[in-house]
Design a protein around this motif. Structure first.
Motif, short mmCIF file in Angstrom:
data_model
loop_
_atom_site.label_atom_id
_atom_site.label_comp_id
_atom_site.label_asym_id
_atom_site.label_seq_id
_atom_site.Cartn_x
_atom_site.Cartn_y
_atom_site.Cartn_z
N ASN A 261 13.87 81.58 55.43
CA ASN A 261 13.52 82.85 56.07
C ASN A 261 12.72 83.75 55.14
N LEU A 262 12.99 83.64 53.83
CA LEU A 262 12.34 84.52 52.86
C LEU A 262 11.15 83.86 52.17
N ASP A 263 10.88 82.58 52.48
CA ASP A 263 9.84 81.84 51.78
C ASP A 263 10.06 81.93 50.29
N ALA A 264 11.30 81.64 49.88
CA ALA A 264 11.70 81.75 48.48
C ALA A 264 12.26 80.42 48.02
N THR A 265 12.72 80.37 46.78
CA THR A 265 13.39 79.19 46.27
C THR A 265 14.90 79.40 46.35
N ILE A 266 15.64 78.31 46.19
CA ILE A 266 17.10 78.42 46.17
C ILE A 266 17.54 79.30 45.01
N ASN A 267 16.88 79.13 43.85
CA ASN A 267 17.22 79.97 42.69
C ASN A 267 16.99 81.45 42.98
N ASP A 268 15.90 81.76 43.69
CA ASP A 268 15.63 83.16 44.05
C ASP A 268 16.77 83.73 44.90
N VAL A 269 17.20 82.94 45.88
CA VAL A 269 18.24 83.41 46.80
C VAL A 269 19.55 83.60 46.06
N VAL A 270 19.94 82.62 45.25
CA VAL A 270 21.22 82.69 44.55
C VAL A 270 21.21 83.82 43.52
N THR A 271 20.12 83.95 42.77
CA THR A 271 20.03 85.04 41.80
C THR A 271 20.07 86.39 42.50
N GLY A 272 19.35 86.50 43.62
CA GLY A 272 19.38 87.74 44.39
C GLY A 272 20.78 88.05 44.88
N MET A 273 21.50 87.04 45.33
CA MET A 273 22.87 87.22 45.79
C MET A 273 23.75 87.74 44.66
N ILE A 274 23.60 87.16 43.46
CA ILE A 274 24.41 87.57 42.32
C ILE A 274 24.06 89.01 41.92
N PHE A 275 22.77 89.33 41.90
CA PHE A 275 22.37 90.70 41.54
C PHE A 275 22.89 91.71 42.56
N LEU A 276 22.76 91.39 43.85
CA LEU A 276 23.24 92.31 44.88
C LEU A 276 24.76 92.47 44.78
N GLY A 277 25.47 91.35 44.62
CA GLY A 277 26.93 91.43 44.50
C GLY A 277 27.35 92.21 43.27
N THR A 278 26.61 92.06 42.18
CA THR A 278 26.93 92.81 40.95
C THR A 278 26.74 94.30 41.16
#
Length: 478
Positions: A261-278
């Motif tokens: 959906n975001l035209d991103a990589t898996i690493n982008d999504v997971v890192t974004g998830m961790i940053f948002l959760g933090t």
């Protein structure tokens, strides 16, 4: 059972003669300033049978690389070297005893306390820098666990995890090698790279990014320190404090939905998830620290390969052996700020910002300039001064994020099915470390946090909330 893994090893009669210079990074990670280790945890479906542990380590693990049978010695003007020694495997294996008849919740606590204990205890410098702990007690995640503790001086996560995976086999067909996700570039990407028109603006922006990123990296590694926040105590010697290690599991299929959906990589999504959760954790713990200055060190594999080869190739292939060691760099990435509506309406905007930050950082040679700077410091001031520089780099930031690719297939160790695996970097001068590893169709996120500062349960809830927000927003926007 005989494990058919063919490896190259040093001949017995050459044992006393074998000596290899310790790499500069290996010296940095095993110095008076830093002593960093990696803990890898294998979780098993069934109660453990450790009867073949000595044979497995002697015949499979030790031959993978001579460093597993070596100690680090100082040869004066020649610097530090790996010296081959005779290994008494039984001295490296511990089978702890917990109280009998406890509930899974109590065993979870005992297991976590045990991990914290071995994380804090330094590895003996008088024998090879690794140890194995066989936990025969059940937890909420497994019927039994095997914990490997390996010093970071032996190699980075790529090398060490490759070594551990060499001891395992595919559950469906042990004669076939384990395989890993393919990260080859698409033909479209190759065409774009070959286009001179697209290269010119990319080169110009890369030069500007390099100048800015390298300058900021030097500042962050010198005196520009992150704020004290709910995720950073800023205490001197925090690397010697007890830690909590907790994990959470996410579906790779759901992550891939967000990715597409975001035209991103898996690493982008997971890192974004961790940053948002933090950020969600920071605001839930202290509203005033909602958008305090916080920097993450995102580790990058700098090898000239796209991902793991098969396990046999990694062990046998000469090129793969050259790739052994500590070959990584790090990006200083500021955690995006949490706008008023980000935790309610638009988590994908937050992830998009994270993706763009990392993409811009990758279009930069700052990682390589930093490597050159470290080599300059080592050459003119020595490895201890370089280790101090790295220590300050870690201490001045708030967290580290590291990821490793795991196998696609289910694995076994001596015919015992592996239910899950994860790793944690310990003795790092930070209050928060996050590691990520894939296995089959799941992604395991492990969080190492300073005890008494970070509430692991609340932090996990915030990370899981971030993932849920992102997934729901991605599904609705299709």
């Amino acid at each position: 059972m005989v494990l058919k893994v063919k490896v190259e090893s040093v001949e017995d009669h050459d044992m006393e003669m074998w000596s290899e210079p310790v790499s500069p990074t290996g010296q940095y990670f095993n110095s008076s300033v830093l002593s960093v280790s990696v803990i890898s945890i294998l979780e098993f479906e069934n109660p453990l049978d450790d009867s073949s542990s000595l044979t497995l380590i002697n015949n499979v693990f030790l031959p993978i690389n001579p460093r597993f049978s070596s100690i680090m010695v100082d040869k004066g003007d020649e610097g530090k070297h790996w010296k081959r020694v005779e290994v008494k495997v039984e001295d490296h294996i511990t089978v702890p005893h917990f109280p009998e008849g406890l509930t899974l919740k109590f065993y979870d606590n005992h297991f976590n306390d045990y991990l914290s204990k071995i994380a804090m205890e330094p590895l003996s410098q008088t024998r090879p820098l690794w140890e194995v702990h066989i936990i025969k007690y059940p937890t909420s995640n497994a019927s039994g666990s095997v914990v490997f503790k390996l010093h970071h001086a032996l190699g980075d996560g790529f090398s060490l995890m490759g070594a551990l995976l060499s001891c395992l086999q595919r559950a469906d067909n042990p004669s076939l090698p384990l395989t890993f996700p393919n990260f080859q570039k698409s033909a479209k990407a190759d065409t774009e790279i070959k286009s001179l028109i697209s290269l010119v603006p990319k080169a110009l922006s890369g030069a500007l990014n390099t100048f800015c990123d390298f300058g900021w990296s030097v500042l962050k590694s010198s005196f520009l320190e992150d704020s004290q926040t709910p995720i950073r105590s800023g205490k001197i010697g925090v690397e010697f404090h007890p830690i909590n290690i907790m994990t959470m599991t996410f579906s790779l299929d759901q992550i891939k939905e967000i990715k597409s959906n975001l035209d991103a990589t898996i690493n982008d999504v997971v890192t974004g998830m961790i940053f948002l959760g933090t950020r969600l954790y920071m605001v839930a713990t202290n509203e005033d620290a909602k958008n305090a200055r916080s920097t993450a060190l995102v580790l990058l594999n700098t090898r000239s390969i796209g991902g793991y080869k098969s396990v046999n190739e990694m062990v046998q292939n000469q090129e793969a052996q050259i790739q052994w060691g500590n070959q990584f760099g790090f990006l200083h990435v500021s955690l995006p700020e949490l706008d008023q509506d980000d935790n309610i309406l638009n988590p994908l905007k937050f992830v998009e910002e994270t993706k763009n930050l990392i993409k811009r950082k990758k279009n930069s040679s700052a990682v390589y300039l930093t490597g050159m700077l470290l080599e300059y410091v080592r050459k003119y001031r020595g490895p201890e001064a370089t280790a101090e520089y790295i220590h300050t780099t870690l201490k001045n930031s708030s967290m580290t994020v590291s990821n490793i690719i795991g196998p696609v297939e289910k694995m076994t160790l001596a015919n015992q099915p592996v239910k899950g695996l994860y790793f944690m970097v310990v003795n790092v001068p930070q209050s928060l470390t996050v590691t990520i590893m894939s296995y089959m169709d799941q992604l395991r996120v492990a969080v190492g946090s300073e005890k008494g500062l970070i509430d692991p349960v609340k932090f996990r809830i915030c990370i899981e909330k971030a993932f849920s927000m992102m997934f729901n927003a991605a599904v609705k926007s299709r």
